[in-house]
Design a protein around this motif. Structure first.
Motif, mmCIF file in Angstrom:
data_model
loop_
_atom_site.group_PDB
_atom_site.id
_atom_site.type_symbol
_atom_site.label_atom_id
_atom_site.label_comp_id
_atom_site.label_asym_id
_atom_site.label_seq_id
_atom_site.Cartn_x
_atom_site.Cartn_y
_atom_site.Cartn_z
ATOM 1 N N LEU A 1 -45.255 11.975 -20.757
ATOM 2 C CA LEU A 1 -45.959 12.033 -22.051
ATOM 3 C C LEU A 1 -45.330 11.091 -23.066
ATOM 4 O O LEU A 1 -46.027 10.426 -23.821
ATOM 5 C CB LEU A 1 -45.950 13.472 -22.575
ATOM 6 N N LEU A 2 -44.011 11.060 -23.088
ATOM 7 C CA LEU A 2 -43.348 10.158 -24.029
ATOM 8 C C LEU A 2 -43.667 8.717 -23.665
ATOM 9 O O LEU A 2 -43.930 7.878 -24.534
ATOM 10 C CB LEU A 2 -41.834 10.399 -24.015
ATOM 11 N N GLY A 3 -43.656 8.426 -22.380
ATOM 12 C CA GLY A 3 -43.998 7.084 -21.937
ATOM 13 C C GLY A 3 -45.413 6.707 -22.330
ATOM 14 O O GLY A 3 -45.666 5.598 -22.804
ATOM 15 N N PRO B 1 -41.188 -5.374 -26.005
ATOM 16 C CA PRO B 1 -41.465 -4.163 -25.228
ATOM 17 C C PRO B 1 -41.928 -4.489 -23.815
ATOM 18 O O PRO B 1 -42.633 -5.477 -23.597
ATOM 19 C CB PRO B 1 -42.608 -3.490 -26.005
ATOM 20 N N ALA B 2 -41.543 -3.674 -22.898
ATOM 21 C CA ALA B 2 -41.985 -3.820 -21.517
ATOM 22 C C ALA B 2 -41.836 -2.472 -20.846
ATOM 23 O O ALA B 2 -41.084 -1.623 -21.311
ATOM 24 C CB ALA B 2 -41.139 -4.857 -20.792
ATOM 25 N N LEU B 3 -42.532 -2.277 -19.747
ATOM 26 C CA LEU B 3 -42.538 -0.981 -19.098
ATOM 27 C C LEU B 3 -41.135 -0.580 -18.656
ATOM 28 O O LEU B 3 -40.679 0.532 -18.913
ATOM 29 C CB LEU B 3 -43.486 -0.982 -17.888
ATOM 30 N N TRP B 4 -40.427 -1.516 -18.017
ATOM 31 C CA TRP B 4 -39.131 -1.130 -17.477
ATOM 32 C C TRP B 4 -38.154 -0.810 -18.599
ATOM 33 O O TRP B 4 -37.297 0.065 -18.474
ATOM 34 C CB TRP B 4 -38.577 -2.206 -16.549
ATOM 35 N N LYS B 5 -38.304 -1.480 -19.717
ATOM 36 C CA LYS B 5 -37.431 -1.169 -20.843
ATOM 37 C C LYS B 5 -37.741 0.216 -21.393
ATOM 38 O O LYS B 5 -36.850 0.956 -21.801
ATOM 39 C CB LYS B 5 -37.597 -2.209 -21.948
ATOM 40 N N ALA B 6 -39.044 0.566 -21.379
ATOM 41 C CA ALA B 6 -39.418 1.899 -21.854
ATOM 42 C C ALA B 6 -38.815 2.954 -20.936
ATOM 43 O O ALA B 6 -38.346 3.998 -21.406
ATOM 44 C CB ALA B 6 -40.933 2.035 -21.901
ATOM 45 N N GLY C 1 -47.955 0.760 -28.350
ATOM 46 C CA GLY C 1 -47.697 -0.637 -28.065
ATOM 47 C C GLY C 1 -46.262 -0.970 -27.710
ATOM 48 O O GLY C 1 -45.908 -2.136 -27.576
ATOM 49 N N MET C 2 -45.424 0.057 -27.557
ATOM 50 C CA MET C 2 -44.021 -0.231 -27.289
ATOM 51 C C MET C 2 -43.636 0.034 -25.842
ATOM 52 O O MET C 2 -42.460 0.098 -25.518
ATOM 53 C CB MET C 2 -43.120 0.635 -28.192
ATOM 54 N N GLY C 3 -44.595 0.212 -25.005
ATOM 55 C CA GLY C 3 -44.270 0.490 -23.601
ATOM 56 C C GLY C 3 -44.885 -0.567 -22.723
ATOM 57 O O GLY C 3 -44.628 -1.764 -22.899
ATOM 58 N N ALA C 4 -45.711 -0.135 -21.802
ATOM 59 C CA ALA C 4 -46.379 -1.080 -20.916
ATOM 60 C C ALA C 4 -47.234 -2.035 -21.747
ATOM 61 O O ALA C 4 -47.763 -1.682 -22.791
ATOM 62 C CB ALA C 4 -47.254 -0.319 -19.929
#
Lengths: 318, 499, 293
Positions: free
Chosen positions: C221-223, C148-153, C230-233
């Motif tokens: 909100l989804l972000g 996971p990473a922010l840009w992927k989210a 734990g799947m974003g930033a």
């Protein structure tokens, strides 16, 4: 009507098929990691390869898909790679718990939403109306996890009235202790109540202005009777469809709420599977959740069609 | 619904805790821990919560008690040949598995062979690779022939992954654990709880005293703490260190802290400059204030040490003092190594392991005075294991206690050790000699001497800095009697009772 | 998940389109809130009193004070600074994901609405499939297979919101396709690209813009939800969802760590919602009056 339902069912079947391919395809990007995770840190490449072979991870992708899909149709959801136990019972238990939570939340949303909507409509533009409006607005503006944490802080820590998470021991014949449902259900309800209350309010207002209600009033019927018998019944129609749509939002919210309250339902199971790259569990969980979502949407569509005379009675003969 | 009936129901619901208490059998201990179990098969266990089950459901050939002493378990006695290469164990008679069959030497053989088998994927495999041959002499006697002399062999058999499993149930052992331990497995609901019940046929008479144990899985440390305070659980395993203070004033709760050999270390990978120079490593060792690290990382719940040999261990070298930081000395060494003005570097810490994160941050502060500028990078645990361990130059890592002193040290400090090559690439001939000799040492005195020498070497020519060994902390309510935390971090609940 | 706002009344202003409409209060208030937010986010690196990762164990878990307006977290980092810098991440997430969904969704919707036929069928079926996933599930599915990473989210959320954009674009296009000026352009022989982007789009944008503004809220909100689980930033970034998640063990000893990002999220979402509402109110009558002409 029947043709409409049949059409929709066919569409759903097709969608589910494509969905299963999509789910399977996307998760197949993972294989190496799974074997590596099982083998552990010191695994030499031959150990990892042995595990990959055992799991059939080197077979062509269509073969793997067919193996999985035919299993699913037979009711066999596969074997959890990390926990070495069948996925089916895991999901079943988790689903039961999520269903209870979602069910309770749904009932609260429906009942409270309608009540608030009616009250707001009847007392249009009053302080009550505005208060309800602000209250519900807050609910949908703020993410569930924040509200959940605030509720835990207040009710579980400071006041110590309710548990802060988990599901406790089975009680009253249910698999979960009801006290553990209260805070998560409130969180979910709060997040969704605005839809229902607002829609109820506006359709109530429309209904109350409509001709037949004016007529009923002119007849001299008591206001409360007018409200209850005439306005309410008609106002509820669009609300029912919104409620069905809300099931979708509930499912979305449940992942977060289950995390906040450590509630071991399907949402948490999915996150658990993702953390551990447990392919079969991920695939099965997402498939089940998406199927439930589809079904909810289907019911919403059918309900809408049922209440919409155009679809219900088919096109008028010329 | 009428408000009256609503309030009655509300009242009933809110007082329900008392109801559910009476519904549970008397003598059921409720424990909270933080993680779901991946498996109940001892050979495949990897995490603390799983190790607890190993100890309760299964027995080992030998066991290590609270004071770190080796005791007989399934074996009632054992002998070693003069060259400590052949070990013979005599098993007790009449010990039954939970499914009724008596345990015998064939079961032990099957258990160990399984751990050695690569396909099982056991993390303890490397410890048992010294075994050359396993021979079942008779149903009660088993003989191990080793490839090299190894004085600590009996201790290895007490290890978590070597707990004895029934050879006829190997296929299902992961889901339906059957052992010879004090408690029988009843059920496991992933994400929710594990339930064990008393084994009435446990071979130690009069134990266990509890009727049942329920383990509640609570990933949130805050939830564990609350559950303990409200009495929802009786015991919290491995209490998060930051919560300890909360219970100091609580008369209902006892916080039981015990020193372990579980350690964290500041790893300096000798395969990377400037850490290939032992003077740089020594300088950093001099600059780090170990007491400050214990305070910052563990809130004081740990002990400073030279290496992973705990200060309570009989082999601990008391002759070497742990001095406060020596900034001048560190600077001098750095200058000698060509870094008179210090240097810049990055230290990696795993996010999700708070004490190690705190170590990293404190190291940054402590190295400022000697001119080393450290940038702290937090990396998620999965990525840390994959990309940082063994590959980067400077990072913080940590390891659980091992059952024997050799298995705690050799893999790290011997140039051929399994952890050495994936961690810090430390090569020291003198060290190798000492460790090899210690393995074959026949008397306790001889071993003590050699291990003290090891510690001196480790301090003068450090591989990394081991600032402390952690305390293991359990917290329990006053209704729990006869419980003591174990330095191996598992729960010995055989004598425990709950009121 | 939070959800779209539905009209307060079902009433039309009786004189809409006749008198010059004043800017609705919602638009103004919303605009002000968002304006301030954007400015703060843009200037954050300069106005934040501390760096977002400036750690000091001596100052950990300190309550709000003059030096630290929102206190410090478990590593001694200033919560206010982190929240300000988190604003950038949230806005980036919201706007980035929405832009992505627009860039992909609008051309597809225009084409589908204009061309109809096979392409339209296939596209709508695909959109139906994507819409069969609850948004967070689709996001998790995409993120599950990768670190996971922010840009992927952001990419995942962008993809998740393509279907609604496609739908609304297509629906508006369908309405406009029968207009005379579109027919005229077609007869004239103008290229499809010209018709789509220079004739249809300029007239179609109001409802798309309204939808997009809703999407920004959803995306934020989804972000935040994805970061929360734990799947974003990832740490040590100071995304708001992540901050709240990290604050959980300290929620009773140091509630300010969770409060600051939480309040920030509230304000942001309320602001955007108001803005979107106000936007809809201004654009709707205008659209109606345009058609009537």
């Amino acid at each position: 009507m029947i043709t409409y339902v049949a059409q929709r069912l066919l569409a759903i079947a097709f969608i589910l098929f494509v969905m299963s391919v999509l789910i399977f395809g996307i998760t197949q990007v993972l294989p190496g990691n799974v074997a590596y995770m099982i083998a552990g840190q010191f695994a030499t490449p031959d150990v990892v390869a042995a595990i990959e072979n055992k799991l059939g991870l080197h077979d062509p992708i269509f073969v793997q898909y067919w193996r999985w899909a035919s299993g699913v149709l037979r009711g066999d959801l596969g074997q959890s790679l990390i926990m070495e136990r069948p996925v089916g019972p895991l999901i079943q238990e988790a689903m039961a718990r999520s269903a209870i939570l979602a069910g309770v939340a749904f009932i609260c949303v429906a009942v409270l939403g309608i009540v608030l909507g009616v009250v707001a409509a009847v007392r249009k533009d009053s302080a009550t109306d505005n208060a309800i409006s602000v209250f519900t607005y807050l609910g949908i503006s703020v993410p569930e996890f924040f509200w959940g944490i605030v509720l835990i802080l207040v009710f579980a820590r400071y006041l110590n009235w309710l548990p802060s998470g988990g599901i406790g021991d089975p009680a009253f014949g249910l698999p979960v202790d009801p006290r553990y449902l209260i805070l998560p259900a409130i969180t979910l309800t709060f997040a969704l109540i605005a839809h229902v209350s607002r829609l109820t309010r506006s359709s109530m207002l429309e209904a109350m202005r409509s001709n037949y209600v004016r007529f009923a009033r002119a007849k001299g019927l008591a206001e409360s009777l007018v409200v209850r018998r005439h306005a309410l019944r008609n106002a509820l129609l669009p609300t029912i469809t919104v409620l069905a749509i809300d099931v979708g939002f509930l499912i979305g919210g449940i992942v977060v709420v289950e995390t906040v309250f450590s509630y071991p339902g399907l949402g948490r199971l999915l996150l658990f599977a993702i953390e551990r790259h447990d392919l079969p569990l991920i695939q099965a969980s997402i498939l089940i959740i998406a199927t439930i979502y589809c079904t909810a949407n289907l019911i919403a569509d059918i309900l809408y069609a049922y209440f919409n005379p155009k679809i219900r009675y088919g096109r008028p003969a010329h | 619904m009428h408000w009256f009936s609503r309030s009655i129901i509300a009242g009933m619901l809110l007082t329900a805790p008392t109801w559910s208490n009476s519904a549970i059998a008397q003598g059921t201990l409720r424990v909270a821990f933080g993680s779901s179990l991946n498996t109940l098969d001892p050979a495949k266990t990897k995490i603390g919560e799983e190790y607890i089950q190993n100890f309760l459901i299964y027995s080992g050939v030998t066991e290590i008690d609270r004071d770190g002493k080796l005791k007989p378990d399934l074996a009632e006695s054992w002998t070693a040949s003069d060259d400590v290469k052949t070990w013979t164990f005599k098993l007790r008679k009449g010990v039954k598995f939970h499914h009724g069959r008596e345990v015998d030497a064939e079961d032990v053989k099957a258990t160990i062979e399984r751990v050695i088998d690569k396909a099982t994927g056991s993390v303890a495999r490397v410890n048992f690779e010294i075994i050359d041959k396993i021979e079942v002499v008779d149903p009660q006697t088993i003989k191990f022939e080793l490839k090299l002399p190894y004085a600590g062999f009996a201790e290895i058999l007490s290890d978590r992954q070597a707990r004895v499993v029934p050879r006829d149930k190997l296929d299902t052992i992961g889901q339906e654990p059957i052992g010879t331990g004090p408690f029988k497995f009843k059920s496991y609901k992933p994400g929710d709880r594990v339930e064990l019940v008393k084994n009435p046929d446990y071979y130690v008479p009069g134990t266990p005293k509890l009727d049942a144990i329920t383990f509640r899985i609570m990933p949130e440390s805050a939830a564990q703490v609350t559950a303990l305070e409200t009495g929802e659980v009786d015991l919290v395993w491995n209490l998060p260190l930051e919560s300890i203070e909360r219970f100091q004033k609580n008369s209902n709760v006892t916080v039981d802290s015990v020193a372990t050999s579980t350690w964290d270390g500041v790893i300096m990978n000798a395969a990377h400059k400037p850490f290939d120079d032992v003077r740089v490593r020594r300088a950093i060792a001099l600059a780090l204030d170990k007491k400050a690290l214990v305070e910052a990382a563990l809130y004081g719940h740990g002990s400073v040490t030279h290496t992973m040999i705990s200060p309570t261990h009989p082999y601990y070298n008391k002759d070497i003092a742990i001095t406060g930081p020596d900034i001048a000395g560190a600077k001098k060494l750095l200058a000698e190594a060509g870094h008179a003005n210090g240097f810049k570097t990055t230290i990696f810490v795993p996010s999700g392991r708070p004490p190690r994160e705190r170590v990293g941050i404190t190291v940054k502060e402590l190295l400022k005075p000697v001119g080393i500028e450290v940038d702290v990078q937090r990396v998620p645990w999965d990525k840390f294991v994959k990309d940082i361990e063994g590959k980067e130059a400077f990072y913080v890592d940590g390891f659980f206690s091992r059952p024997t002193i050799d298995t705690s040290i050799y893999p790290w400090y011997h140039s051929k050790g399994s952890w050495n090559t994936v961690l810090w690439n430390y090569k020291n001939e003198a060290m190798d000699k000492v460790l090899d000799a210690a393995r074959g040492a026949k008397s306790d005195d001889e071993r003590a001497k050699l291990y003290k020498e090891f510690q001196a070497l480790a301090v003068n020519e450090p591989a990394g800095v081991v600032p402390y060994v952690l305390n293991h902390v359990n917290a329990f309510r006053k209704n729990v009697k006869a419980f003591q935390s174990s330095p191996m971090m598992w729960l010995d609940l055989r004598q425990t009772t709950v009121q | 998940m939070a959800a779209p706002l539905i009209d307060q009344d079902g009433l039309e202003a009786p004189l809409a389109g006749v008198t010059r409409p004043r800017l609705p209060r919602k638009l103004v208030v919303g605009g002000v809130i968002i304006g301030i937010l954007v400015v703060l986010a843009a200037l954050a690196p300069w106005i934040a009193p501390y760096r977002f990762d400036e750690m000091s164990l001596l100052k950990r878990l300190k309550p709000p004070s003059a030096a630290h307006w929102f206190g410090t977290d478990e590593f001694g980092r200033d919560v206010l600074s982190r929240t300000l810098l988190g604003a950038r991440l949230s806005l980036l997430m919201g706007i980035g994901a929405t832009l992505l969904s627009l860039v992909i969704g609008v051309p597809l919707g225009l084409l589908a609405g204009y061309r109809r036929g096979r392409f339209d069928e296939v596209l709508m079926r695909t959109m139906d499939v994507l819409l069969s996933f609850p948004p967070i599930m689709l996001g998790l599915l995409i993120l599950a297979v990768t670190q996971p990473a922010l840009w992927k989210a952001i990419i995942a959320i962008g993809i998740v919101y393509v279907p609604p954009i496609v739908r609304i674009t297509r629906s508006v296009t369908l309405d406009l396709v029968n207009e005379e000026f579109i027919q005229a352009a077609h007869v004239r022989g103008d290229s499809t690209r010209y018709i789509l982007f220079s004739e249809i789009l300029p007239n179609a944008w109001p409802p798309i813009a309204v939808e997009a503004s809703l999407r920004i809220t959803f995306a934020i909100l989804l972000g935040a939800a994805l970061s929360f689980v734990g799947m974003g930033a990832q740490p040590p970034s100071s995304d708001w969802g992540l901050m709240v998640s990290e604050a959980r063990p300290f929620v009773d000893s140091a509630p300010w760590i969770a409060l600051a990002p939480g309040l920030a999220m509230c304000l942001t979402v309320i602001g955007i919602n108001l803005l979107g509402d106000g936007l809809r109110e201004t654009l709707d009558p205008r659209m109606r009056s345009q058609r009537g002409a």
